[in-house]
Motif scaffolding. Structure first.
Motif, PDB file in Angstrom:
ATOM      1  N   THR A 108      -7.682   0.818  -4.170  1.00  0.00           N
ATOM      2  CA  THR A 108      -7.111   1.437  -2.818  1.00  0.00           C
ATOM      3  C   THR A 108      -5.270   1.740  -3.573  1.00  0.00           C
ATOM      4  O   THR A 108      -5.227   0.627  -4.566  1.00  0.00           O
ATOM      5  N   THR A 118       3.145   4.174  -9.106  1.00  0.00           N
ATOM      6  CA  THR A 118       1.649   3.791  -8.003  1.00  0.00           C
ATOM      7  C   THR A 118       0.577   3.476  -9.422  1.00  0.00           C
ATOM      8  O   THR A 118       0.286   3.468 -10.578  1.00  0.00           O
ATOM      9  N   MET A 156       1.313  -0.960   0.414  1.00  0.00           N
ATOM     10  CA  MET A 156      -0.049   0.072  -0.208  1.00  0.00           C
ATOM     11  C   MET A 156       0.638   1.516   0.077  1.00  0.00           C
ATOM     12  O   MET A 156       1.962   1.007   0.826  1.00  0.00           O
ATOM     13  N   ASP A 157       0.744   2.164  -1.137  1.00  0.00           N
ATOM     14  CA  ASP A 157       1.467   3.393  -0.983  1.00  0.00           C
ATOM     15  C   ASP A 157       1.655   4.420   0.751  1.00  0.00           C
ATOM     16  O   ASP A 157       0.016   4.347   0.979  1.00  0.00           O
ATOM     17  N   HIS A 158       2.442   4.695   0.615  1.00  0.00           N
ATOM     18  CA  HIS A 158       3.137   5.424   1.687  1.00  0.00           C
ATOM     19  C   HIS A 158       5.065   6.356   1.216  1.00  0.00           C
ATOM     20  O   HIS A 158       5.468   5.690   0.798  1.00  0.00           O
ATOM     21  N   PRO A 159       4.575   7.218   2.336  1.00  0.00           N
ATOM     22  CA  PRO A 159       5.683   7.747   1.854  1.00  0.00           C
ATOM     23  C   PRO A 159       7.352   6.855   2.439  1.00  0.00           C
ATOM     24  O   PRO A 159       6.717   6.457   3.661  1.00  0.00           O
ATOM     25  N   ILE A 208       8.847   4.139   2.091  1.00  0.00           N
ATOM     26  CA  ILE A 208       9.397   2.797   1.168  1.00  0.00           C
ATOM     27  C   ILE A 208      10.817   2.876  -0.011  1.00  0.00           C
ATOM     28  O   ILE A 208      11.610   1.952   0.381  1.00  0.00           O
TER      29      ILE A 208
END
Length: 181
Positions: A139, A131, A104-107, A109
């Motif tokens: 999501t 992305t 899941m995308d998040h700052p 990585i």
């Protein structure tokens, strides 16, 4: 190789508003000077075209390209940077491995993955990310593909286990496998 047999290279980086014809005009400039694009990465990021080219040619032909770049930069509305380089040192002690990660995308990585490999003195040789929206749920997802050069003296099974544990703790789905072909 003797000095005369060594290949000479120019790395060209170009960035500007995307539109049709940029690749055609850049590649024509290189071809017209008797040089060859040996390796490249080109993509559109947001609304911007971005390219990195490794151009091979005789030193004097590369100089002609360098001299023509300011005019090409003006004509195409690009920001162009170039730098001379030599042949890449052979990585005969390095084993190429592919790394694929989805989460899941998040700052953070990329920084987390880069730190894992840097702490083990493993070089990231190629990296691309994207992305996308997950099927059914929408999501925001993040995918990373990279190639790393693992020193031959590193125990691969232990590295893989450490990497998988690291990714599991960060809720990252990951694969680390030899590059095929």
């Amino acid at each position: 190789m003797t000095r005369q047999q060594q290949k000479t290279y120019l790395v060209i980086s170009a960035l500007g508003e995307d539109r049709p014809g940029i690749v055609s005009q850049l590649s024509k400039l290189i071809l017209d000077q008797g040089c060859n694009i040996e390796d490249s990465r080109m993509t559109v990021l947001g609304g911007e075209f971005a390219a990195m080219l490794l151009v091979e040619g005789k030193w004097n032909m590369l100089a002609k390209i360098e001299n023509a770049l300011p005019e090409i930069e003006r004509q195409l509305g690009l920001t162009i940077v170039c730098k001379r380089t030599g042949e890449r040192a052979s990585g005969h002690n390095l084993l190429p491995y592919a790394v694929d990660v989805v989460a899941m995308d998040h700052p953070g990585i990329i920084n987390q993955l880069a730190s894992f490999f840097a702490e083990r003195d493993i070089n990231i040789e190629d990296l691309s990310t994207t992305t996308y929206a997950a099927a059914h749920t929408g999501t925001p997802m993040f995918a990373v593909h990279m190639t790393v050069g693992i020193p031959a003296d590193i125990h691969i099974a232990a590295l893989r286990e450490d990497f998988m544990d690291y990714c599991d703790a960060l809720n990252l789905d990951a694969v680390l496998e030899p590059v095929k072909g």
